[in-house]
Scaffold this motif. Structure first.
Motif, PDB file in Angstrom:
ATOM      1  N   GLY A 150      -1.042  12.861  -9.342  1.00  0.00           N
ATOM      2  CA  GLY A 150      -0.507  14.181  -9.627  1.00  0.00           C
ATOM      3  C   GLY A 150       0.521  14.655  -8.617  1.00  0.00           C
ATOM      4  O   GLY A 150       0.248  14.675  -7.426  1.00  0.00           O
ATOM      5  N   ALA A 151       1.704  15.046  -9.099  1.00  0.00           N
ATOM      6  CA  ALA A 151       2.756  15.657  -8.275  1.00  0.00           C
ATOM      7  C   ALA A 151       3.006  14.908  -6.973  1.00  0.00           C
ATOM      8  O   ALA A 151       2.740  15.436  -5.884  1.00  0.00           O
ATOM      9  CB  ALA A 151       2.419  17.114  -7.986  1.00  0.00           C
ATOM     10  N   PRO A 152       3.515  13.674  -7.031  1.00  0.00           N
ATOM     11  CA  PRO A 152       3.706  12.878  -5.805  1.00  0.00           C
ATOM     12  C   PRO A 152       4.543  13.576  -4.741  1.00  0.00           C
ATOM     13  O   PRO A 152       4.243  13.457  -3.544  1.00  0.00           O
ATOM     14  CB  PRO A 152       4.412  11.613  -6.322  1.00  0.00           C
ATOM     15  N   ASP A 153       5.569  14.331  -5.144  1.00  0.00           N
ATOM     16  CA  ASP A 153       6.435  14.985  -4.165  1.00  0.00           C
ATOM     17  C   ASP A 153       5.688  16.014  -3.330  1.00  0.00           C
ATOM     18  O   ASP A 153       6.033  16.255  -2.166  1.00  0.00           O
ATOM     19  CB  ASP A 153       7.613  15.661  -4.870  1.00  0.00           C
ATOM     20  N   SER A 204       4.004  14.068  -0.375  1.00  0.00           N
ATOM     21  CA  SER A 204       4.727  12.945   0.217  1.00  0.00           C
ATOM     22  C   SER A 204       4.627  12.927   1.739  1.00  0.00           C
ATOM     23  O   SER A 204       4.696  11.866   2.366  1.00  0.00           O
ATOM     24  CB  SER A 204       6.201  12.983  -0.204  1.00  0.00           C
ATOM     25  N   ASP A 205       4.435  14.095   2.359  1.00  0.00           N
ATOM     26  CA  ASP A 205       4.350  14.163   3.821  1.00  0.00           C
ATOM     27  C   ASP A 205       3.059  13.580   4.366  1.00  0.00           C
ATOM     28  O   ASP A 205       2.940  13.327   5.568  1.00  0.00           O
ATOM     29  CB  ASP A 205       4.486  15.613   4.287  1.00  0.00           C
ATOM     30  N   LEU A 206       2.079  13.346   3.499  1.00  0.00           N
ATOM     31  CA  LEU A 206       0.789  12.833   3.962  1.00  0.00           C
ATOM     32  C   LEU A 206       0.785  11.314   4.137  1.00  0.00           C
ATOM     33  O   LEU A 206      -0.155  10.759   4.712  1.00  0.00           O
ATOM     34  CB  LEU A 206      -0.321  13.235   2.981  1.00  0.00           C
ATOM     35  N   GLY A 207       1.801  10.652   3.622  1.00  0.00           N
ATOM     36  CA  GLY A 207       1.888   9.205   3.786  1.00  0.00           C
ATOM     37  C   GLY A 207       0.902   8.429   2.933  1.00  0.00           C
ATOM     38  O   GLY A 207       0.604   7.264   3.232  1.00  0.00           O
TER      39      GLY A 207
END
Length: 206
Positions: free
Chosen positions: A66-69, A72-75
């Motif tokens: 769900g909602a990859p963007d 994205s900061d979590l790596g």
């Protein structure tokens, strides 16, 4: 049709690594919580990172759904959904479509008390059950669609339900062969859905 899962052996639990995919459904808008549940602080990390750690420890792999963007900061690896906004069944469909493996552990991102030993028990049970689904039972005695191991063979049935506008995961489970698994502490599969749920967890010091 449902039956009680028989707990697998220690060898079965160990073999879950590399045999079972791991997915964490990050959920929708978190309207009841009032903020993104996945990013709530929990045990030194965000809640979704904690859940990902437990899933990875249990099966060796953890992918967000769900909602990859948004994360994205979590790596962490993440995939989108073909049916966003259609509830948990959409996340299950995305996981099964993405996975190259037959069996896949799919959990929600909002179960703070869920830990890897319990997930290893669930996956061990699924390995010996041979059912379409091996699902955890919550404290109320109901099935938890987002704490379950799914066989990828049910993907056509999941996709068909979504296309037809049948979004309730429990309705689909009623049409499948489902084995159940009970945690030693049923609180492990409790969702933190609203601020009062979260406050209760924090006050208790879990």
């Amino acid at each position: 049709m449902s039956a009680e899962c028989i707990l697998g052996s220690t060898d079965a639990a160990k073999s879950a690594v590399s045999l079972i995919g791991g997915y964490i459904v990050t959920g929708g808008t978190s309207r009841r919580m009032g903020r993104d549940k996945a990013r709530l602080p929990w045990r030194g990390v965000t809640l979704v990172e904690w859940i990902a750690m437990q899933v990875r420890d249990a099966v060796g792999d953890a992918t967000l759904v769900g909602a990859p963007d948004r994360y994205s900061d979590l790596g962490l690896p993440a995939i989108g959904e073909a049916f966003p906004g259609c509830g948990p069944l959409s996340g299950i469909e995305a996981a099964l479509r993405h996975s190259p493996l037959d069996l896949n552990l799919v959990v929600a991102c909002d179960m703070p008390l869920l830990e890897s030993p319990a997930l290893r028990e669930l996956t061990a049970a699924a390995l010996v059950a041979g059912a379409d689904v091996c699902a955890a039972v919550n404290a109320a005695g109901g099935l938890e669609p987002l704490c379950a191991v799914y066989d990828r063979r049910i993907l056509p049935a999941v996709s068909r339900a979504l296309v037809q506008g049948r979004f309730r995961a429990r309705d689909l489970l009623a049409q499948l062969t489902v084995n159940t698994w009970r945690a030693s502490d049923p609180r492990m599969v409790t969702n933190a859905n609203c601020p009062s749920d979260w406050d209760t967890l924090l006050r208790r010091g879990d």
